[in-house]
Enzyme design. Structure first.
Site, PDB file in Angstrom:
ATOM      1  N   ASP A 166       0.826  -1.208   0.000  1.00 54.59           N
ATOM      2  CA  ASP A 166       0.000   0.000   0.000  1.00 54.59           C
ATOM      3  C   ASP A 166       0.867   1.269   0.000  1.00 54.59           C
ATOM      4  O   ASP A 166       2.095   1.203  -0.056  1.00 54.59           O
ATOM      5  CB  ASP A 166      -0.926  -0.052   1.231  1.00 54.59           C
ATOM      6  N   GLY A 201      -2.958   4.681  -8.257  1.00 48.04           N
ATOM      7  CA  GLY A 201      -2.859   5.435  -9.511  1.00 48.04           C
ATOM      8  C   GLY A 201      -2.331   6.846  -9.340  1.00 48.04           C
ATOM      9  O   GLY A 201      -2.344   7.632 -10.284  1.00 48.04           O
ATOM     10  N   ASP A 221      -9.941   3.470  -3.625  1.00 46.17           N
ATOM     11  CA  ASP A 221     -10.612   2.239  -3.206  1.00 46.17           C
ATOM     12  C   ASP A 221     -11.999   2.075  -3.816  1.00 46.17           C
ATOM     13  O   ASP A 221     -12.767   3.033  -3.928  1.00 46.17           O
ATOM     14  CB  ASP A 221     -10.763   2.228  -1.681  1.00 46.17           C
TER      15      ASP A 221
HETATM   16  C1  GLA Z   1      -5.970   1.289   1.523  1.00 45.34           C
HETATM   17  C2  GLA Z   1      -6.037   0.305   0.362  1.00 45.34           C
HETATM   18  C3  GLA Z   1      -7.164  -0.689   0.596  1.00 45.34           C
HETATM   19  C4  GLA Z   1      -6.945  -1.417   1.929  1.00 45.34           C
HETATM   20  C5  GLA Z   1      -6.780  -0.407   3.062  1.00 45.34           C
HETATM   21  C6  GLA Z   1      -6.309  -1.082   4.346  1.00 45.34           C
HETATM   22  O1  GLA Z   1      -7.127   2.083   1.581  1.00 45.34           O
HETATM   23  O2  GLA Z   1      -6.210   0.960  -0.870  1.00 45.34           O
HETATM   24  O3  GLA Z   1      -7.264  -1.601  -0.491  1.00 45.34           O
HETATM   25  O4  GLA Z   1      -5.790  -2.224   1.832  1.00 45.34           O
HETATM   26  O5  GLA Z   1      -5.803   0.586   2.736  1.00 45.34           O
HETATM   27  O6  GLA Z   1      -6.109  -0.163   5.399  1.00 45.34           O
END
Ligand code: GLA
Length: 551
Positions: A166, A201, A221
């Site tokens: 992440d 992205g 997300d």
């Molecule tokens: C970010 C990622 C998600 C998830 C959360 C977990 O928002 O983009 O897909 O992994 O963190 O905290």
């Protein structure tokens, strides 16, 4: 006068041209993807995040049950392989040696025992970290920035097969640097670990991550609602040319089964992700999934579209009024077409075999991959699609016209069997130009012009029927001068799937290269152009004077 000059230049080009090399027989392109051998087709599996977020029902019992259900419900047999855990698996503090510690409340037997259990089911195990000082959840778990080697070594010792990495708390360090550091740390473990970049992205990873990760998130997300799913689809669709085996655009995990969309919408979600060659990571708690959810997730015909080994992400053909037509060429010469109605009422969505790149046949078979009905057409492709629905057809050619006539023919004068091109349609006797059909200019490589030939943009795939009566293919290839010094491509020629010529890397600064290939006995000729590995932009590739000689 102009003609004489042309002939002179062409002769000169022939002199400086290199000969082609005959190479191995693989159909799968290898140019510029992370060379860890993984994700040759988009990864399939499960991740708990969309179902549980950081709640306490994310724990060892849940993850083990998911592995059990993968086996008992036919998900493993349908191709789902990775059982992955997301954020919140660790304690907020590292131990005194600086190692990450699994949360003993959620994972009383640790992560290694869980990975062993998943492996015992014939599955693979993945986990999560962030390229920052902490992960994303507000509880604040440790991230791997500055701990790349130590963390990667620990995960490898646990038997981890997959890392989702992440972007939170990244301290403003350059993204490419952060993700490359983890790529190298994973490679240093000696264990094959699929590397899933989750950078949302923000730094256009599609322009730099092909050699860094096996996939990269292209958006923020997903949420379990129609509007978010639709907007992610719309952002991910135009990125088709950056995807390839080993390196995929990732529009985020599936919400199918989570309750915020109708089954029609979930079928669209799943269909569109498959058309876009997206990773298919189930994001619902399978312990509670009903038969409608499992029917969607295990539709093998739709999964086969996603997993097709040609590895081309579907491209938009048209989108007028929210009536989307998306086409994805497949390894066996079929084309999958998605007719997606983003509108609020039933709509008729229409295209043609020619518009999705199929040709040289009298009839086409349309197999509806959801209703499982089948019919034939002479070229029209149309369906009445309910609001928010998607019809997916696998379109096959029937009754192909066998071979070009005897003698030497320009391929640009012949109907193609299949045409797929990354920037509008391929052009005949013109350079690719811009996206519209019929634009472009005189084919020109290093100042040498060609009256005949094909103007393409990588990735491009053009196929011709040879009827097993042809002997030799020749062409003068290179990057068209219309992109200046930019662009880099590889030209490949296949006879019935066997590679018979490869240009090697050609850049915008290179001149013409000659290709001459023995295609004796082949029923099908494939002309493939791959991105040469820099940015996948400006890859305008000419097959100048492309001829076929037949008996
Ligand atoms: C970010 C990622 C998600 C998830 C959360 C977990 O928002 O983009 O897909 O992994 O963190 O905290």
């Amino acid at each position: 006068m102009r003609r004489a000059l042309l002939a002179q230049l062409t002769a000169l080009a022939m002199l400086v041209a290199a000969t082609f090399v005959t190479l191995s027989t693989t159909l799968i392109p290898t140019a510029s993807a992370l060379e860890n051998g993984l994700a040759r087709t988009p990864q399939m599996g499960f991740n708990n995040w969309n179902a549980t977020h950081c709640r306490s029902d994310f724990n060892e019992a849940m993850v083990k049950s998911i592995a059990d259900i993968f086996v008992s419900s036919g998900l493993r047999a349908a191709g789902y392989q990775y059982v992955n855990i997301d954020d919140c698996w660790a304690l907020p503090q590292r131990d005194t040696s600086g190692n990450l510690v699994p949360d003993p409340a959620r994972f009383p037997h640790g992560i290694k025992a869980l990975a062993d259990y998943v492996h015992s089911k014939g599955l693979k195990f993945g986990l999560y970290s962030s390229a920052g000082t902490k992960t994303c959840d507000s509880a604040g778990f440790p991230g791997a920035l500055g701990h790349e080697r130590q963390d990667a070594a620990l995960w490898a010792s646990w038997g981890v097969d997959y890392l989702k990495y992440d972007n939170c708390n990244n301290q403003g360090v350059d993204a490419r640097q952060r993700y490359t550091a983890m790529r190298d740390a994973l490679a240093a473990t000696g264990r094959p670990i699929l590397f899933s970049i989750c950078e949302w992205g923000q730094n256009q990873p599609w322009t730099w991550a092909q050699n860094v990760g096996n996939s990269w998130r292209t958006t923020g997300d997903i949420g379990d609602n129609w509007a978010t799913m639709l907007s992610i689809f719309q952002k991910n669709l135009p990125l088709a040319r950056y995807a390839r085996p080993g390196a995929w655009n990732d529009p985020d995990m599936l919400e199918v089964g989570n309750g915020g969309m109708t089954d029609t919408e979930y079928r669209s979600h799943f269909s569109l992700w498959a058309m876009m060659a997206a990773p298919l990571l189930i994001g619902t708690d399978l312990r509670k999934a009903g038969s409608a959810t499992l029917d969607i997730l295990t539709n093998r015909d739709v999964i086969a579209v996603d997993q097709d080994p040609l590895g081309i992400q579907g491209q938009q053909v048209s989108a007028a009024g929210g009536r989307y037509v998306v086409a994805k060429p497949l390894a066996n010469g079929d084309v999958a077409v998605g007719l997606f109605n983003a509108g609020e009422g039933t709509a008729t969505i229409s295209t043609t075999a020619a518009a999705i790149g199929l040709g040289n046949a009298h009839r086409y078979r349309l197999q509806d991959l959801w209703s499982r009905s089948s019919r034939t057409t002479t070229g029209a492709i149309s369906a009445s699609v309910p609001a928010h629905g998607t019809v997916v057809y696998r379109v096959s050619r029937l009754g192909a016209t066998p071979a070009p006539s005897a003698g030497t023919s320009q391929l640009s004068a012949l109907p193609w069997a299949l045409m797929s091109n990354a920037w509008g349609p391929a052009e005949r006797d013109r350079s690719n130009g811009e996206a519209p059909d019929g634009d472009g200019r005189t084919l020109t490589v290093g100042g040498v012009t060609f009256v005949h030939g094909l103007g393409t943009n990588a990735r491009s795939e053009i196929r011709y029927d040879l009827g097993s009566r042809c002997t030799r293919f020749t062409a003068s290839v290179g990057v068209d001068d219309e992109v200046g010094d930019r662009g880099s491509v590889v030209f490949q020629v296949y006879a019935d799937g066997r590679k018979v010529a490869d240009s090697g890397l050609l850049r915008g600064t290179d001149g013409v290269r000659q290709i001459s290939a023995d295609v004796s006995g082949a029923a099908l000729l494939h002309l493939t152009v791959l991105d040469g590995g820099d940015t996948a932009d400006y890859d305008h590739a000419d097959w100048g004077n492309a001829t076929i000689t037949c008996a």
